[in-house]
Design a protein around this motif. Structure first.
Motif, PDB file in Angstrom:
ATOM      1  N   TYR A  31      46.252  36.130  36.257  1.00  0.00           N
ATOM      2  CA  TYR A  31      45.853  35.258  37.368  1.00  0.00           C
ATOM      3  C   TYR A  31      44.545  34.555  37.075  1.00  0.00           C
ATOM      4  CZ  TYR A  31      42.246  38.568  38.946  1.00  0.00           C
ATOM      5  OH  TYR A  31      41.122  39.355  39.025  1.00  0.00           O
ATOM      6  N   ARG A  50      41.328  30.029  29.844  1.00  0.00           N
ATOM      7  CA  ARG A  50      41.321  31.495  29.876  1.00  0.00           C
ATOM      8  C   ARG A  50      42.692  32.011  30.311  1.00  0.00           C
ATOM      9  NH1 ARG A  50      36.980  34.619  33.520  1.00  0.00           N
ATOM     10  NH2 ARG A  50      38.276  33.760  35.191  1.00  0.00           N
ATOM     11  N   ARG A 138      38.694  52.046  33.838  1.00  0.00           N
ATOM     12  CA  ARG A 138      39.752  51.099  33.478  1.00  0.00           C
ATOM     13  C   ARG A 138      40.184  51.229  32.018  1.00  0.00           C
ATOM     14  NH1 ARG A 138      37.125  45.668  34.750  1.00  0.00           N
ATOM     15  NH2 ARG A 138      35.525  46.715  33.505  1.00  0.00           N
ATOM     16  N   LYS A 145      42.774  38.846  32.009  1.00  0.00           N
ATOM     17  CA  LYS A 145      42.693  38.739  33.468  1.00  0.00           C
ATOM     18  C   LYS A 145      44.041  39.138  34.066  1.00  0.00           C
ATOM     19  CE  LYS A 145      40.411  35.960  36.999  1.00  0.00           C
ATOM     20  NZ  LYS A 145      39.552  37.025  37.507  1.00  0.00           N
ATOM     21  N   ASN A 152      39.729  48.345  39.312  1.00  0.00           N
ATOM     22  CA  ASN A 152      38.769  47.472  39.999  1.00  0.00           C
ATOM     23  C   ASN A 152      38.804  47.689  41.506  1.00  0.00           C
ATOM     24  OD1 ASN A 152      40.156  46.290  37.582  1.00  0.00           O
ATOM     25  ND2 ASN A 152      38.444  44.876  37.669  1.00  0.00           N
ATOM     26  N   GLU A 177      30.583  45.920  33.735  1.00  0.00           N
ATOM     27  CA  GLU A 177      30.623  44.784  34.664  1.00  0.00           C
ATOM     28  C   GLU A 177      30.882  45.306  36.069  1.00  0.00           C
ATOM     29  OE1 GLU A 177      33.949  42.165  33.856  1.00  0.00           O
ATOM     30  OE2 GLU A 177      35.306  43.844  33.518  1.00  0.00           O
ATOM     31  N   SER A 179      33.141  45.259  39.802  1.00  0.00           N
ATOM     32  CA  SER A 179      34.583  45.373  40.037  1.00  0.00           C
ATOM     33  C   SER A 179      35.240  44.005  39.962  1.00  0.00           C
ATOM     34  CB  SER A 179      34.859  46.023  41.397  1.00  0.00           C
ATOM     35  OG  SER A 179      34.562  45.138  42.445  1.00  0.00           O
ATOM     36  N   SER A 180      34.497  42.952  40.305  1.00  0.00           N
ATOM     37  CA  SER A 180      35.019  41.586  40.172  1.00  0.00           C
ATOM     38  C   SER A 180      33.884  40.612  39.886  1.00  0.00           C
ATOM     39  CB  SER A 180      35.792  41.176  41.429  1.00  0.00           C
ATOM     40  OG  SER A 180      34.965  41.276  42.555  1.00  0.00           O
ATOM     41  N   SER A 181      32.977  41.032  39.002  1.00  0.00           N
ATOM     42  CA  SER A 181      31.825  40.180  38.667  1.00  0.00           C
ATOM     43  C   SER A 181      31.212  40.648  37.352  1.00  0.00           C
ATOM     44  CB  SER A 181      30.767  40.277  39.773  1.00  0.00           C
ATOM     45  OG  SER A 181      30.321  41.620  39.920  1.00  0.00           O
ATOM     46  N   ASN A 182      30.423  39.790  36.733  1.00  0.00           N
ATOM     47  CA  ASN A 182      29.627  40.195  35.572  1.00  0.00           C
ATOM     48  C   ASN A 182      28.214  40.542  36.031  1.00  0.00           C
ATOM     49  OD1 ASN A 182      31.569  37.793  34.105  1.00  0.00           O
ATOM     50  ND2 ASN A 182      31.446  39.804  33.143  1.00  0.00           N
ATOM     51  N   LEU A 201      35.603  41.226  31.375  1.00  0.00           N
ATOM     52  CA  LEU A 201      36.200  39.899  31.481  1.00  0.00           C
ATOM     53  C   LEU A 201      35.083  38.891  31.206  1.00  0.00           C
ATOM     54  CD1 LEU A 201      38.832  38.355  32.358  1.00  0.00           C
ATOM     55  CD2 LEU A 201      37.571  37.889  34.458  1.00  0.00           C
ATOM     56  N   GLY A 203      33.544  36.129  32.094  1.00  0.00           N
ATOM     57  CA  GLY A 203      33.557  35.285  33.293  1.00  0.00           C
ATOM     58  C   GLY A 203      33.276  33.825  32.960  1.00  0.00           C
ATOM     59  N   ILE A 204      33.941  32.950  33.697  1.00  0.00           N
ATOM     60  CA  ILE A 204      33.670  31.523  33.542  1.00  0.00           C
ATOM     61  C   ILE A 204      32.255  31.224  34.055  1.00  0.00           C
ATOM     62  CG2 ILE A 204      34.447  29.194  34.165  1.00  0.00           C
ATOM     63  CD1 ILE A 204      36.377  30.831  32.303  1.00  0.00           C
ATOM     64  N   THR A 205      31.859  31.902  35.118  1.00  0.00           N
ATOM     65  CA  THR A 205      30.494  31.769  35.631  1.00  0.00           C
ATOM     66  C   THR A 205      29.505  32.297  34.585  1.00  0.00           C
ATOM     67  OG1 THR A 205      31.528  32.350  37.728  1.00  0.00           O
ATOM     68  CG2 THR A 205      29.128  32.105  37.733  1.00  0.00           C
ATOM     69  N   SER A 240      30.054  35.501  39.579  1.00  0.00           N
ATOM     70  CA  SER A 240      31.506  35.326  39.636  1.00  0.00           C
ATOM     71  C   SER A 240      31.801  33.978  40.269  1.00  0.00           C
ATOM     72  CB  SER A 240      32.187  36.437  40.439  1.00  0.00           C
ATOM     73  OG  SER A 240      32.095  36.179  41.819  1.00  0.00           O
ATOM     74  N   THR A 241      33.053  33.582  40.159  1.00  0.00           N
ATOM     75  CA  THR A 241      33.501  32.314  40.721  1.00  0.00           C
ATOM     76  C   THR A 241      33.177  32.214  42.207  1.00  0.00           C
ATOM     77  OG1 THR A 241      35.227  32.090  39.078  1.00  0.00           O
ATOM     78  CG2 THR A 241      35.625  31.003  41.188  1.00  0.00           C
TER      79      THR A 241
HETATM   80  N1  PMP Z   1      34.749  40.579  35.812  1.00  0.00           N
HETATM   81  C1  PMP Z   1      35.819  40.885  36.571  1.00  0.00           C
HETATM   82  C2  PMP Z   1      36.465  42.213  36.400  1.00  0.00           C
HETATM   83  C3  PMP Z   1      36.303  39.950  37.503  1.00  0.00           C
HETATM   84  O1  PMP Z   1      37.383  40.247  38.257  1.00  0.00           O
HETATM   85  C4  PMP Z   1      35.631  38.714  37.656  1.00  0.00           C
HETATM   86  C5  PMP Z   1      36.052  37.725  38.705  1.00  0.00           C
HETATM   87  N2  PMP Z   1      37.331  37.240  38.538  1.00  0.00           N
HETATM   88  C6  PMP Z   1      34.529  38.435  36.833  1.00  0.00           C
HETATM   89  C7  PMP Z   1      34.122  39.400  35.921  1.00  0.00           C
HETATM   90  C8  PMP Z   1      33.824  37.117  36.911  1.00  0.00           C
HETATM   91  O2  PMP Z   1      34.599  36.111  36.340  1.00  0.00           O
HETATM   92  P1  PMP Z   1      34.510  34.594  36.814  1.00  0.00           P
HETATM   93  O3  PMP Z   1      33.075  34.180  36.671  1.00  0.00           O
HETATM   94  O4  PMP Z   1      35.401  33.877  35.877  1.00  0.00           O
HETATM   95  O5  PMP Z   1      34.963  34.553  38.222  1.00  0.00           O
END
Ligand code: PMP
Length: 282
Positions: A31, A50, A138, A145, A152, A177, A179-182, A201, A203-205, A240-241
């Motif tokens: 995703y 990505r 994990r 992704k 997470n 990192e 759970s959903s960010s760097n 991951l 991250g694009i950010t 994160s995004t």
């Molecule tokens: N690490 C994880 C595990 C994530 O789920 C995310 C957000 N999707 C990120 C890092 C940050 O990535 P991005 O900057 O691409 O949103």
């Protein structure tokens, strides 16, 4: 609202998942989440590249080119009149009788995308957030992704239960990192984050922040750091995004320095907003 399913624009109510979709049964898919500012996607090319890389890593063949996907997503944004929000998209390995092995090549991936209104997190950006540390349980392909987000999800729930915004995961001695960010630390002028390998991951950010550091002569190191380094840091932030550059002002209930948002973090927030405006307008 209008959603995109397998190339067709249909009403949200008509989009249904098959009980034998591999995404539903195995989390077998990938995703992306793309920010939309001012009705325009931010860093769409990077997100779609990505996505393409993730699909190749797990052997899902996406039949759309990046420019075809871009056109479909732009149409989706306009059909929903989205100004500020996100676009969620996923590809699963498709519908096939349940069996762990991949289905035959005639089974086509299921593709869905939809938009959601989401304002910028202005309060968090200005005041910072609290986090806790949790063990990273994990797998060792966190660079993909993947729709498999159980680790997470469990990490994030620990943060929710501790009334925190995010969980920072660590594997042995290294912070990986959120759970959903760097996760980033700053010491003096030096900015540091985990190297892009199979444990995070990319991250694009994260990639944009690295670019901004390089373009602005800021000292940057891509290298894992410890929980001790995290606790001792002058500044801590996450990226994160959806969260952009969010300051972290407390770790495990202990303030980071005086619990105030740091100067380097503020500088990066400013550069990041400039980058958004440059790409998406004001
Ligand atoms: N690490 C994880 C595990 C994530 O789920 C995310 C957000 N999707 C990120 C890092 C940050 O990535 P991005 O900057 O691409 O949103």
């Amino acid at each position: 609202s209008t959603v995109l399913m397998n190339g067709e624009f249909i009403p949200r109510e008509e989009a249904k998942v098959d009980i034998e979709d591999r995404g539903y049964q195995f989390g077998d898919g990938i995703y992306e989440v793309i920010r939309v500012y001012n009705g325009k996607m931010f860093m769409a090319k990077e997100h779609l590249e990505r996505l393409s890389a993730s699909s190749e890593k797990i052997g899902i063949a996406i039949s759309y080119s990046i420019s075809e996907l871009t056109n479909l997503l732009e149409t989706l944004i306009s059909k929903n009149s989205l100004s500020t929000g996100i676009l969620y998209m996923q590809f699963t390995r498709g519908i096939s009788p349940r069996n762990h092995g991949f289905p035959t090549d005639d089974v086509t991936p299921t593709f869905i995308a939809y938009t959601k209104i989401m304002q910028r997190p202005l309060d968090n950006l200005e005041n910072g957030v609290s986090v806790i540390t949790v063990e990273d349980i994990r797998w060792s392909r966190c660079d993909i992704k993947s729709l498999n987000l159980l680790g997470n999800v469990m990490a994030k729930q620990k943060a929710v239960e501790a009334s925190c915004y995010e969980s920072i995961q660590y594997r042995e001695l290294s912070v990986t990192e959120g759970s959903s960010s760097n996760i980033w630390i700053v010491n003096g002028e030096k900015v540091q984050t985990h190297e892009a390998n199979q444990f995070i991951l990319n991250g694009i950010t994260r990639q944009k922040i690295i670019q901004l550091c390089n373009e602005n002569g800021m000292e940057l190191e891509e290298k894992a750091f410890s929980i001790e380094d995290l606790i001792d840091a002058d500044e801590v932030f996450l990226s994160s995004t959806t969260s952009e550059v969010t300051p972290i002002t407390s770790v495990n209930n202990v303030p980071v320095k005086e619990g105030k948002v740091g100067e380097v973090t503020k500088k990066l927030q400013g550069l990041f907003i400039d980058a958004i405006i440059a790409e998406c307008g004001q």
